[in-house]
Structures are given as structure tokens and as C-alpha cells.
Design a protein around this motif. Sequence first.
Motif, PDB file in Angstrom:
ATOM      1  N   HIS A 193      -1.770  -4.396  -2.721  1.00  0.00           N
ATOM      2  CA  HIS A 193      -2.191  -5.437  -3.655  1.00  0.00           C
ATOM      3  C   HIS A 193      -1.577  -6.797  -3.341  1.00  0.00           C
ATOM      4  CE1 HIS A 193      -2.930  -1.812  -6.269  1.00  0.00           C
ATOM      5  NE2 HIS A 193      -3.991  -2.534  -6.625  1.00  0.00           N
ATOM      6  N   THR A 240      -8.557  -3.161 -13.617  1.00  0.00           N
ATOM      7  CA  THR A 240      -9.356  -2.058 -13.101  1.00  0.00           C
ATOM      8  C   THR A 240     -10.482  -1.634 -14.044  1.00  0.00           C
ATOM      9  OG1 THR A 240      -7.780  -0.488 -14.072  1.00  0.00           O
ATOM     10  CG2 THR A 240      -7.420  -1.113 -11.780  1.00  0.00           C
ATOM     11  N   GLY A 274       0.805  -1.219   0.000  1.00  0.00           N
ATOM     12  CA  GLY A 274       0.000   0.000   0.000  1.00  0.00           C
ATOM     13  C   GLY A 274       0.835   1.263   0.000  1.00  0.00           C
ATOM     14  N   GLN A 317     -11.433   5.354  -8.470  1.00  0.00           N
ATOM     15  CA  GLN A 317     -11.179   4.075  -9.128  1.00  0.00           C
ATOM     16  C   GLN A 317     -10.004   4.271 -10.071  1.00  0.00           C
ATOM     17  OE1 GLN A 317     -13.117   1.243  -8.849  1.00  0.00           O
ATOM     18  NE2 GLN A 317     -14.893   1.985  -7.726  1.00  0.00           N
ATOM     19  N   CYS A 340      -0.962  -1.093 -10.155  1.00  0.00           N
ATOM     20  CA  CYS A 340      -0.285  -1.006  -8.854  1.00  0.00           C
ATOM     21  C   CYS A 340       0.836   0.032  -8.905  1.00  0.00           C
ATOM     22  CB  CYS A 340       0.284  -2.373  -8.463  1.00  0.00           C
ATOM     23  SG  CYS A 340       1.226  -2.321  -6.923  1.00  0.00           S
ATOM     24  N   GLN A 377      -3.890  -4.247 -12.379  1.00  0.00           N
ATOM     25  CA  GLN A 377      -4.403  -3.617 -11.163  1.00  0.00           C
ATOM     26  C   GLN A 377      -3.906  -2.185 -10.995  1.00  0.00           C
ATOM     27  OE1 GLN A 377      -6.776  -5.146  -9.552  1.00  0.00           O
ATOM     28  NE2 GLN A 377      -6.513  -6.898 -10.950  1.00  0.00           N
ATOM     29  N   HIS A 412      -2.612   3.618  -4.949  1.00  0.00           N
ATOM     30  CA  HIS A 412      -4.017   4.031  -4.946  1.00  0.00           C
ATOM     31  C   HIS A 412      -4.866   3.082  -4.113  1.00  0.00           C
ATOM     32  CE1 HIS A 412      -5.784   0.979  -7.691  1.00  0.00           C
ATOM     33  NE2 HIS A 412      -4.583   0.946  -8.227  1.00  0.00           N
ATOM     34  N   GLN A 413      -4.416   1.819  -3.976  1.00  0.00           N
ATOM     35  CA  GLN A 413      -5.123   0.884  -3.088  1.00  0.00           C
ATOM     36  C   GLN A 413      -4.407   0.910  -1.741  1.00  0.00           C
ATOM     37  OE1 GLN A 413      -7.245  -2.482  -4.612  1.00  0.00           O
ATOM     38  NE2 GLN A 413      -6.017  -3.875  -3.362  1.00  0.00           N
TER      39      GLN A 413
END
Length: 635
Positions: free
Chosen positions: A372, A527, A355, A634, A385, A383, A367-368
Motif C-alpha cells: 500500500h 475497501t 506487501g 477483496q 492494511c 485500506q 492482502h495487497q
Amino acid sequence: MTESTIDKNGKVLILLLIIFLVFFGYAVCLFRLQVVNGEMYRKEADAVKSQTQTIPAPRGEIFDRTASLPMVINADSFAVDLTPSEIPDGYYDTVTARLSSILEISKRELDFRMPKGENKKGEKVILKSWTKPVEIKVNVPFEKISTIAENITDVPGVSWRSKPIRNYVVTGSISHVVGYVGNITNDEYNVLYNEGYKLNDIVGKMGIEKQYDKLLKGQKGMISRTVDARGKVISDKPIVTDPKMGNSLVLTIDSRIQQLAEKALGKRVGAAVVLSPSNGEILAMVSYPYYDQNIFNSDYASDEYAKLINDEMKPMLNRVVNGTYPPASTFKTIMTTALLSEKVISPYEKIECTGKLHYGNRDFRCHQRWGHGYLDLKNALAQSCDVYYYVTGVEKLGADKIASYATEFGFGQSLEVDLPSQAVGLVPTPQWKDKRYHEPWLGGDTVNMSIGQGYWSVTPMHVANMIAMVANAGVIYKPHLLKEIRDSASGEVIERIDREVLRSSSIDNSVWREVQNDLRYMITNGTATYPMENKVVKMAGKTGTAEVNNLKKEQPWHSWMVAYGPFDAPVEQQVVVCVLVEAINEWEWWAPYATNIIFQGIFANQSYEDAVNSLPNVRAHLREIENKNYKGRQE
């Protein structure tokens, strides 16, 4: 002989000498006038006895790619002229007051258009002896001309002529493509006078109208009349040379796709472009907000122009080629290509995303936020990442190598689109930062650079070209709007615009195949899976969410989507679609949904409304937006 006789004879000789000298002087003058300067004076004499007036040439029409739908035509209109010398002495003010009333313009404006000279006191005065017609007003409807004709005895010196105006049949988003015309300015005249332009000419101001002005403007006609020394017409049979209409232009724009893209973007500040990767033809170019070019035909054109220029939403800006933004995660397409080509990491090697990445004295987040986990290259792209590309950008590639690959994709360079202006963007490097800011390049700069943030600056067309290079396995064809030049009278094709290579790469074909497959995987397992679900066409592409730090909004992100398809079709049948929605809009993560609508409309041959109805996930997303239930970021 007496002295008186000698004096008398001497006086006679002197007189004869004087007479001889006078005649000799006249002979020299006649020789100079007739032989030495004869040609010059003959030309001046011809100018005096022959008065000419130009006839404006209709501009060429502009069509969409089918060559059957005119987007710009010429509408019938008239120009009114006034010849001051034909107004009886003492009646100038009476005539001009009457004329200003009929034409609904102020007498002050009418007087302003009249030629001026200086009187004995050095004051500027109207030259009432001027013998040439002076244009008073253009775009005069037939009803006004009828009124003038009915009252012609009250307005001596007034005449009228046909002067077609531009009628922009198709308006809306096409305004940035087509542009508009206007009276030539002094600055433009100073540049163009050697090319046959005159001070009363109409010239293109923006878009295709400006880019191809010389093709569109045609050749003026001429009316020549015999006049006396005072400039009064003495012959009723003028010699007329007919004007020749300018060439017709057929654009690459597909009107159906243009309308589809316009509606898909909607009333959102942003841009959308549809491109044929196999030849560079631009099928649609949308920038919102846009403007109606027909306002420049009105008497208040200057006021309307001022409003457009001062509008903070910048409706005159073509965001496709002149709007610049960080490419954000769409740039991971180039990063993936660089990693595969350089072979600095196995595509199967996994990097852990928790993260965030702690680098230097700060944390760079993904962003997550919760991370991941472990991802290989294909899944890192799918994704989007950030941490994976942080690590590989800093440890495997470095700033110079990243910049080199971006340049190979055409970033930071002219697009060479056939439009009057376009932004080149910026590829940041340590050398650039030192020169621009007098500051050293930091590791954090490379971190941001690796995910398309930081100092990057690109246009939507740059991003469309990037994905076109992937689709073409290493070739970008010059994007262009002109398809054909045609003779306006016969319709015969004078020239077809062939495709032209803008950039080519030496990267191995195996790398391109891998990048293509990874971008397809991003659609099916990444995504974009939900917003890009489509049963009609298979697509490959990349999402992007560009952070904007200088906007005081809770969610200051630009929304990107760039894709090409059908993925399983030859490149000649594929199109590239790129959509950008600026952060100034309410956050809707709309770019991928708009892109899906455009693909659906193109390949299912559907309107915007039918395309939306055919895409359940798009309909659901629109309901969320309408009910204001949509929240969050998103990728």
C-alpha cells in the motif's frame, strides 16, 4: 373346693384372658388406624373415590415486535387415550388391533405405550386391569376422531380429548430464534420435576420456546370424577378446573427486517444479525441453513430430528450466537481504538507497506501483495492494511494489551443473549497458549493476532456488539430477543424488558469520535466503497476476510461485513448490521453487498427485490456472479 373345680376355674380365667387380649389388640389396631394413621388413610380413601385427569394448558403465543403478527399459535388437535380396565376380558387384542388400524400406528407401538407389570413367571405383561387413561397418540385430526366415534362400540375403553399442538406460522430463518417443542425426556424430567413438570408434558427444546418455557407453558386444568373401589366411574358430573393459557411473548424481531436479512444472505451458509445499539434489541437474526419446526409435529419427528442432527451443514446450529470464526480485519476496529487510546503512535505517523513484513524467520504478507505504500492510521484502516497492524501490534501494543482491549469489547465472554446456548469464543493470550498447548507464545502469534487471525474465535453477535460499542461511544447493551410479556387473555402488558448495560468502557469520548470517523472514512474511501455505495443511508463499518486453513478450497475465506448507520443520525435511530458468509460457499465477497441491501431495505422501506434494484453496484455484482465472471479476494 375340689381339685377339678380349681382346674376348671383356671381354664376359664385363661380363656377370659385370651379374649381380653384379642379385644385389646383390636382396640390398639383401631386406635392406630383411626387416630395415629387416620389422616393418611383418609387421603388414600379420597384418592380411591376421586379419580383425576389433567387438562393440558395451551402454550402462550409468540409475536413479532408489532404484537400483531403471531409467529407461533396453537392449532386444534386431539389426543386419543385408552383405559385397559374398561376393555372386556378377552377382547384386548381385538380392540387394540382395531384402534391401531384407525390411528394408522402399529399394534406393537400401541402395546409399547401400555403400562407393564410382572406375572408369576417374572415376565413383563400388559396390565389389563389399569384404571387410568393411557395416551396412545397425539396430533390426531378430527377425521380420525369421527371414525373412532362412529365405531365406539368396537373400541371400548377408548376416549379422546383436545390437545392443541404448536403451529409455527412463520418458518424459515426464524426457526433458530423461536425453536420448537417436544415431549419431555427422562433427563429433562429429572431436572424439572420439582418445578411441577410431569412425564407427559410438552417442553421447549430450543430457542425462545426453551428459554421462556415456564412463561409459555401455562397452568394445567383438572377433571375430577367419583369412582368406586375398582376405579369405575359412578358419577356423570365431573368437577372441572379450566386450564390457563401461558403468557404471550412479544419479541424484538421485526418480521420485515428478518425477511429482508434472510433474503439478503440467501442460500449461503452463514449468518446475519441486525441490532439496535441504543438498547440491545435484536431486530433480525438469520442463520443458514435453517429448518421447519412444524416437522416436529409429525409422527416421524424422531426421524426428522436425526436427519437434521446428522446433516453436515448443521441446520440446527444458530451461527449468530453459536458459530465461531476468526474476526479477521473487522478486528482492526479494536486495534485502531487501542492505538488511539494508548497514544503509542501518532495517528498521522505513516508506516510503509511493501506487501509483506519479514519477522523472525518468515514473511507475513499483506492482502495487497504489491503493498500500500506509506499509510497513516486512518488510511491503514480504510485500506485494511495488514502490514500497518502487524507493525503496530508487535512494536506498539503487544499481545497482552491487545487481549485486554478485546476483552473490553466483550470478546471471549458470554453475550448474555436470552437463548439457551451461546458460544463465548476465545481471546488468545500467552498464558492461554502455554496452558492449552504447553508451547511458548511466539512473535508470529502476535503478528497474526494483530489482524484478527490465528487463535481468535468470535461469533457474529460478538462482532455486532463490537461495532455497537463504537456507535454508543463505549457502551454495549445486553442483546435480547424478548420485548414484552403479555397476559394471553386480556393482552395486558405484564412486563416490559428494559435495556441493560452489558459492558461499558472508560475510553475517552474523543477516541470514540475518531474511531467513528475512521470507520465512516472506510466506507467512503476504503475497501467497502464500491459494495457499500448507498444514496439513502450513510454508514460506517469494516470489512473482513478470514482465512481458513483447514478447508481444501482454492479461496478458503470467510467474508465479513459489520456496519452501523445512519452515521449522521442519533444513536437511537441507528442500527448495526453484521453479515458473515462462510468459506464453504463459492467465493463471492458477498457480505458487504448483503449488508448494503439490508440497510437500503430498512431505511428506504423496501423489499429485498426493490433494494437490489435501487443499488446499481449490487446489481452489477450479482450479474458477475450469475455469469461466473467474479474472481479474486477483496478486503
